[in-house]
Design a protein around this motif. Structure first.
Motif, mmCIF file in Angstrom:
data_model
loop_
_atom_site.group_PDB
_atom_site.id
_atom_site.type_symbol
_atom_site.label_atom_id
_atom_site.label_comp_id
_atom_site.label_asym_id
_atom_site.label_seq_id
_atom_site.Cartn_x
_atom_site.Cartn_y
_atom_site.Cartn_z
ATOM 1 N N THR A 2 0.821 -1.201 0.000
ATOM 2 C CA THR A 2 0.000 0.000 0.000
ATOM 3 C C THR A 2 0.853 1.248 0.000
ATOM 4 O OG1 THR A 2 -1.731 -1.161 1.214
ATOM 5 C CG2 THR A 2 -1.818 1.237 1.224
ATOM 6 N N TYR A 3 0.502 2.190 -0.848
ATOM 7 C CA TYR A 3 1.220 3.465 -0.901
ATOM 8 C C TYR A 3 0.737 4.346 0.243
ATOM 9 C CZ TYR A 3 2.707 8.078 -2.383
ATOM 10 O OH TYR A 3 3.249 9.323 -2.423
ATOM 11 N N THR A 4 1.666 4.929 0.970
ATOM 12 C CA THR A 4 1.331 5.874 2.027
ATOM 13 C C THR A 4 2.174 7.123 1.847
ATOM 14 O OG1 THR A 4 2.984 4.962 3.550
ATOM 15 C CG2 THR A 4 0.757 4.038 3.665
ATOM 16 N N ALA A 15 -5.207 9.524 -8.666
ATOM 17 C CA ALA A 15 -5.557 8.801 -9.893
ATOM 18 C C ALA A 15 -6.980 9.162 -10.275
ATOM 19 C CB ALA A 15 -5.415 7.295 -9.703
ATOM 20 N N VAL A 16 -7.186 9.429 -11.561
ATOM 21 C CA VAL A 16 -8.507 9.754 -12.085
ATOM 22 C C VAL A 16 -8.881 8.685 -13.103
ATOM 23 C CG1 VAL A 16 -9.865 11.388 -13.445
ATOM 24 C CG2 VAL A 16 -8.250 12.232 -11.713
ATOM 25 N N VAL A 38 -2.010 5.068 -4.567
ATOM 26 C CA VAL A 38 -2.178 6.524 -4.588
ATOM 27 C C VAL A 38 -2.761 7.024 -3.276
ATOM 28 C CG1 VAL A 38 -2.493 6.554 -7.094
ATOM 29 C CG2 VAL A 38 -4.499 6.383 -5.602
ATOM 30 N N ASP A 39 -2.717 8.340 -3.114
ATOM 31 C CA ASP A 39 -3.321 8.980 -1.948
ATOM 32 C C ASP A 39 -4.784 9.312 -2.184
ATOM 33 O OD1 ASP A 39 -0.774 9.360 -0.396
ATOM 34 O OD2 ASP A 39 -0.287 10.565 -2.156
ATOM 35 N N TYR A 89 0.690 15.281 -8.386
ATOM 36 C CA TYR A 89 0.710 14.508 -9.623
ATOM 37 C C TYR A 89 -0.635 13.816 -9.771
ATOM 38 C CZ TYR A 89 5.822 14.982 -9.773
ATOM 39 O OH TYR A 89 7.102 15.469 -9.827
ATOM 40 N N VAL A 90 -1.071 13.672 -11.017
ATOM 41 C CA VAL A 90 -2.332 13.001 -11.300
ATOM 42 C C VAL A 90 -2.093 11.953 -12.384
ATOM 43 C CG1 VAL A 90 -4.725 13.250 -12.046
ATOM 44 C CG2 VAL A 90 -3.631 15.090 -10.728
ATOM 45 N N ALA A 91 -2.476 10.723 -12.091
ATOM 46 C CA ALA A 91 -2.404 9.643 -13.072
ATOM 47 C C ALA A 91 -3.793 9.427 -13.654
ATOM 48 C CB ALA A 91 -1.896 8.356 -12.428
#
Length: 311
Positions: A2-4, A15-16, A38-39, A89-91
């Motif tokens: 898990t990303y933290t 992320a969108v 992602v957050d 940042y947006v993925a």
């Protein structure tokens, strides 16, 4: 893993995902995978996502639209929400992508390295292969040079000379974008509606002095059309509905009129459009419908019409 982002000095990643009548298991698996990386996570509903169990993904925020305004409009809504929530940042992702573990972390590391080197990087994206095919065949990156537009094809099982390469264009899914670049007058053009939305954004970003990169070290499976592509004459022929053919032909003409599209790219895209016109009448079903919508798309492009197909 898990990303933290407990370290306040680390960038916040969002992320969108844009959905349009998705296959629920595939979209729900995508959301679950992204939540670990992602957050912030947003599902923008362009239609048909109201029955998706997005609540099962705690990080996911559901952004419903009252109708399908197109890919560019939906992406802009996702960016607005992400940046308001503090994303650096947006993925961006299509609904049928299959990102591997650590996709975001790997792209972010390369993005940050480029920034540390003083590179004005707007976005970086992974290497793609069609996840539906038995044999892994990579889609190339493209870069215009002194000898014209060159295809850069990753090779399976071979060490790459560099972990990333500068490219002219990236596709929406898996693209990690610097939020500051989007804020720098780089909102998506919602007039494209679907096809060329990502391409137009990339060319406009480069016209403003930004650079784009394709990661040779990060791979992602994706479904780029309704069925695996037919490969003829070193071109990929994607299977699409007649309506998508309308958007492709219309938007090819609209895009080629942009001042930041080079002559080399215009020649390539217009030649490809001509080949695809006749190829679609050979390998596609519903040939009469395909022909009708392609001709309508060409006529609309010549008349500079944009937005949704008129109903």
């Amino acid at each position: 893993m898990t990303y933290t982002s407990s370290d306040s000095s680390r960038p916040r990643i969002a992320a969108v995902v844009v959905g349009f009548f998705p296959e629920p298991p595939i979209l729900q698996a995508l959301l679950a995978r992204l939540q670990e990386q992602v957050d912030l996570l947003y599902l923008v509903d362009n239609g048909g996502c109201d029955k998706i169990a997005w609540q099962a993904t705690p990080k996911c925020q559901y952004l419903p639209l009252d109708k399908n305004y197109g890919l560019g409009y939906a992406l802009n809504k996702g960016f607005e929400a992400a940046i308001q929530d503090g994303a650096h940042y947006v993925a961006t992702f299509d609904q049928d992508s299959a990102p591997p573990d650590h996709l975001i972390a790997s792209l972010l590391a390369q993005h940050e390295l480029l920034h540390a080197q003083g590179v004005k990087c707007a976005a970086i994206g992974p290497t793609f292969f069609d996840r539906r095919e038995v044999d892994k065949v990579y889609f190339p990156f493209y870069k215009e040079g002194s000898k014209g537009i060159q295809a850069i094809v990753p090779a399976e099982g071979k060490d790459q000379a560099t972990p990333y390469v500068e490219v002219d264009v990236l596709i929406t899914s898996g693209m990690l974008i610097c939020a500051a670049a989007w804020l720098d007058t780089l909102r998506y053009d919602d007039g494209m509606f679907v096809d060329y939305t990502d391409t137009e954004w990339c060319f406009r970003a480069r016209s403003k002095g930004y650079q784009l990169f394709g990661s040779m070290a990060v791979q992602m499976g994706h479904a780029l059309s309704d069925a695996p592509p037919v490969r003829l004459w070193n071109l990929n022929f994607f299977h699409y509905s007649p309506l998508r053919r309308y958007y492709y032909f219309r938007n090819t003409l609209l895009f080629c009129k942009k001042p930041y599209v080079s002559s080399a790219w215009k020649k390539r895209l217009l030649a490809g459009m001509s080949i695809r016109f006749f190829a679609s009448l050979v390998y596609e079903n519903r040939r009469l419908s395909q022909l009708k919508m392609m001709c309508k798309g060409i006529w609309s492009g010549l008349q500079n019409k944009s937005g949704a197909y008129p109903t």
